[in-house]
Design a protein around this motif. Structure first.
Motif, short mmCIF file in Angstrom:
data_model
loop_
_atom_site.label_atom_id
_atom_site.label_comp_id
_atom_site.label_asym_id
_atom_site.label_seq_id
_atom_site.Cartn_x
_atom_site.Cartn_y
_atom_site.Cartn_z
N HIS A 156 -12.71 -49.78 -29.29
CA HIS A 156 -14.01 -49.12 -29.18
C HIS A 156 -15.14 -50.15 -29.08
CE1 HIS A 156 -17.46 -46.56 -30.10
NE2 HIS A 156 -17.73 -47.34 -31.13
N PHE A 157 -15.10 -51.15 -29.95
CA PHE A 157 -16.16 -52.17 -29.92
C PHE A 157 -16.00 -53.10 -28.72
CE2 PHE A 157 -16.51 -50.92 -34.41
CZ PHE A 157 -17.88 -50.74 -34.49
N ALA A 158 -14.77 -53.37 -28.32
CA ALA A 158 -14.55 -54.20 -27.14
C ALA A 158 -15.12 -53.53 -25.89
CB ALA A 158 -13.06 -54.48 -26.95
N GLU A 159 -14.95 -52.22 -25.79
CA GLU A 159 -15.49 -51.48 -24.64
C GLU A 159 -17.01 -51.60 -24.56
OE1 GLU A 159 -14.05 -47.52 -25.11
OE2 GLU A 159 -12.07 -47.97 -24.27
N GLN A 160 -17.66 -51.67 -25.72
CA GLN A 160 -19.12 -51.82 -25.73
C GLN A 160 -19.57 -53.15 -25.14
OE1 GLN A 160 -20.94 -51.03 -29.53
NE2 GLN A 160 -19.60 -49.30 -29.97
#
Length: 208
Positions: free
Chosen positions: A15-19
């Protein structure tokens, strides 16, 4: 998911990587174990590359491939005697084979024309600024022990871009107290960073 990172934590990492996909800079992973998280991050970058036209992002993986280093006093825990020197040993060949099995390209240096994965076998203390990408958008630090996390943050943060994200695993793991101590010490000397805790993940971002 593997036996060190839970399914819920894996979802949070992605989730944070996608950001960070829209940010300028590469992804780095310090401590890859069997390469399960590496596969997911690599596929995320590969999918992003094929869906939009922009400069290629790369995943840089760093691991000793000799298991854990020696514990220090900061890693002492009453929760057990696990995570001793040499544990969590996986060879570089095992990780490379897993990545290639999933259709991911590995290279000795980044390919400017496509997303690739660069793997460097080294103890973290032997790494220098020249071994990391110039700009880092996302970093996953999973070195388990105090010295490994402290060194990981020292290497990553000078290259971290604005809005970049660093995730440290095992922050509130009672068996690995050194990870939290390294993060807490970092925060005391870097007041421009803030901390959020999800499961055993410490999410570090620059205050904007």
């Amino acid at each position: 998911m593997n036996d060190q990172v839970t399914r819920e934590e894996t979802a949070e990492i992605l989730h944070f990587a996608e950001q960070c996909l829209g940010l300028e800079g590469d992804f780095v992973e310090l401590g890859c174990y069997r390469g399960d998280t590496s596969v997911l991050l690599g596929k995320l970058l590969q999918k992003n590359q094929s869906s939009i036209s922009e400069a290629s992002k790369h995943l840089w993986i760093y691991d000793s491939f000799e298991g854990l280093p020696e514990k220090t006093r900061e890693d002492a825990s009453g929760a057990g005697a696990n995570f001793q020197k040499g544990e969590l040993f996986v060879t570089k060949r095992e990780v490379v084979d897993k990545l290639r099995k999933h259709g991911l390209k590995t290279a000795s240096r980044p390919d400017p024309n496509t997303s690739s994965i660069v793997i460097k076998k080294a103890w973290f203390d032997d790494l220098g600024p020249q071994d990391l990408p110039e700009r880092i958008a996302f970093a996953f630090c999973d070195g388990d022990l105090y010295s490994s996390i402290k060194t990981s943050l020292r290497l990553v943060v000078p290259r971290l871009i604005e809005r970049g994200i660093v995730i440290v695993h095992d922050y509130n793991n009672p068996e690995l107290p050194g990870s939290a101590q390294a993060v807490d010490e970092f925060l005391r000397t870097h007041p421009d960073f803030c901390l959020k805790i999800h499961y055993t993940l410490a999410i570090l971002t620059k205050k904007c």
